[in-house]
Write a protein that holds these residues in place. Structure first.
Motif, PDB file in Angstrom:
ATOM      1  N   GLN A 132     -58.416 -12.397 -23.686  1.00  0.00           N
ATOM      2  CA  GLN A 132     -58.015 -12.619 -22.342  1.00  0.00           C
ATOM      3  C   GLN A 132     -56.658 -12.735 -22.037  1.00  0.00           C
ATOM      4  O   GLN A 132     -56.132 -12.319 -21.151  1.00  0.00           O
ATOM      5  N   ARG A 146     -54.869  -9.546 -22.112  1.00  0.00           N
ATOM      6  CA  ARG A 146     -55.238  -8.685 -21.003  1.00  0.00           C
ATOM      7  C   ARG A 146     -54.338  -9.204 -19.787  1.00  0.00           C
ATOM      8  O   ARG A 146     -53.724  -8.299 -19.169  1.00  0.00           O
ATOM      9  N   ASP A 184     -60.461  -5.528 -15.278  1.00  0.00           N
ATOM     10  CA  ASP A 184     -61.987  -5.607 -15.276  1.00  0.00           C
ATOM     11  C   ASP A 184     -62.570  -5.173 -13.945  1.00  0.00           C
ATOM     12  O   ASP A 184     -61.704  -4.906 -12.963  1.00  0.00           O
ATOM     13  N   ARG A 185     -63.892  -5.529 -13.682  1.00  0.00           N
ATOM     14  CA  ARG A 185     -64.548  -4.709 -12.643  1.00  0.00           C
ATOM     15  C   ARG A 185     -63.951  -5.472 -11.249  1.00  0.00           C
ATOM     16  O   ARG A 185     -63.781  -4.865 -10.248  1.00  0.00           O
ATOM     17  N   ASP A 186     -63.680  -6.770 -11.199  1.00  0.00           N
ATOM     18  CA  ASP A 186     -63.297  -7.778 -10.100  1.00  0.00           C
ATOM     19  C   ASP A 186     -61.886  -6.961  -9.682  1.00  0.00           C
ATOM     20  O   ASP A 186     -61.509  -7.036  -8.297  1.00  0.00           O
ATOM     21  N   ARG A 225     -60.514  -4.002 -10.444  1.00  0.00           N
ATOM     22  CA  ARG A 225     -60.653  -2.686  -9.950  1.00  0.00           C
ATOM     23  C   ARG A 225     -61.071  -2.799  -8.460  1.00  0.00           C
ATOM     24  O   ARG A 225     -60.524  -1.921  -7.618  1.00  0.00           O
TER      25      ARG A 225
END
Length: 404
Positions: free
Chosen positions: A340, A343, A363-365, A367
């Motif tokens: 993390q 990242r 991450d998805r959030d 994006r």
């Protein structure tokens, strides 16, 4: 007062690193940073780990005359820690402080030691920072003969009253002379550093500095906004009400001005605060930092990174030299970066680059924020990479918050 180092965890006395970190060596660019902590005068805005001669005296390793020997000892220590694998150094950067307060022969000896221990890449970039008043033409000739091929001069401003607030001691007229001496000595790349937002600096003052820098025809320009760091003389003057804090709107106006002028002059931004005349003029050493490379930082207070492990040396030059003389690591402490951590740091750094940040790094959030950031004119999306617009560069911190 130099900045306080992070707490971290102790490294073994021999400085050994985890096997998992060493296993990654060679998969990323590898550089060497050499911190030279000496200054003639400490600038009021600076919070780097620096000392004047009066503060250090003549203790072994803490004096200019013996400093190179201490650094060379650490380079040999680095070779033992990193093992015998083939690991040619791709970039070397001497920062400070004022590296050119060390004799050119001593700086050259440090480069020669790095070459003997690790080998140097055929296209190595070797940079030193310098104050315009810390070098003469013959110094630059000696540095070029020692293998240095990139000079970075700390110009900061071309306006006398701005330099006085910053406690800079050089004559602005010295800058074009120093640049010409570097050209005459055969340096491939010459860079100038500027600072904007100094209390009392008008937009016209800043324009004068930008135009003076461009008149020198450098290959690279860095322009950083002034940050009032806690513990500095400048911070104390601001706290006492002697000087105002930098104004955010004023900083934005000055950033837009420098970006417009440098772009018009043929320099292209490649990082939020850095512009280069050609791709080969970009600072490859700093690009290694910004893209997650590995580097060894030699010198008191210097930071290093290998394979997700980051560590930092003791700050005081005498303590640094004492540890090396005793055959122990000069490292004060280290930290292991989690996935993390890595990242978040990747987003923080790569979003600042003109080459942009791969959308797949999010991450998805995060994006889910891309469409809104694009609509607000903060980023563009090209070949699946997010690139900051000029407005986005002004609000880069806010973009990072949205993506992390």
């Amino acid at each position: 007062m130099p900045p306080v180092q992070p707490a971290g965890l102790p490294l073994p006395a021999d400085g050994s690193l985890p096997a998992a970190a060493l296993a990654q060596l060679g998969s990323r660019p590898f550089g060497l940073y050499v911190h030279v902590p000496f200054c003639t005068v400490r600038c009021g805005y600076c919070d780097f780990n620096t000392y004047t001669a009066d503060e250090l005296g003549d203790a072994p390793g803490a004096s200019r005359a013996t400093y190179a020997e201490a650094v060379i000892t650490e380079i040999r220590h680095a070779r033992r820690v990193l093992g015998e694998r083939d690991l040619p150094i791709e970039t070397i950067f001497f920062g400070g402080g004022t590296p050119t307060l060390i004799r050119p022969a001593d700086l050259g000896a440090i480069v020669a030691s790095a070459a003997a221990e690790f080998g140097l890449a055929p296209d190595i970039e070797i940079t030193t920072e310098a104050n315009p008043d810390s070098v003469a033409a013959w110094d630059l000739e000696a540095l070029r003969s020692a293998g240095f091929n990139r000079m970075s001069f700390g110009m900061q401003s071309a306006v006398d009253h701005v330099l006085r607030v910053l406690d800079r001691t050089h004559d602005p007229l010295r800058v074009p002379a120093a640049v010409q001496w570097a050209r005459d000595a055969g340096f491939d790349e010459v860079s100038l550093d500027l600072i904007y937002g100094t209390p009392g600096e008008s937009l016209a003052d800043w324009e004068t500095s930008v135009e003076a820098a461009l008149a020198c025809e450098p290959d690279h320009i860095s322009a950083y906004s002034l940050i009032v760091e806690d513990g500095t003389a400048l911070a104390r003057r601001v706290r006492r009400g002697e000087l105002p804090m930098p104004d955010e709107d004023d900083l934005a106006d000055k950033y837009e001005l420098v970006d417009e002028r440098l772009t018009a002059a043929g320099l292209e931004w490649y990082e939020v605060s850095n512009w280069a005349r050609r791709p080969q003029s970009r600072c490859r050493h700093n690009l290694g930092y910004w893209t997650g490379g590995d580097w060894w930082g030699a010198g008191p207070g210097a930071h290093s990174h290998v394979g997700g492990v980051r560590w930092w040396n003791v700050k005081h030059p005498a303590a640094y030299a004492d540890r090396l003389a005793a055959g122990t690591s000069p490292a004060q402490a280290h930290e292991q970066l989690t996935e993390q951590d890595q990242r978040v740091e990747r987003i923080l750094l790569e979003i600042r680059l003109r080459d942009g940040l791969p959308v797949l790094a999010l991450d998805r959030d995060a994006r889910a924020q891309v469409a809104r950031l694009t609509e607000e004119g903060l980023v563009t999306l090209a070949t699946e990479r997010l690139v900051l617009t000029r407005r986005g560069r002004l609000l880069a911190d806010a973009v990072v918050r949205d993506l992390t």
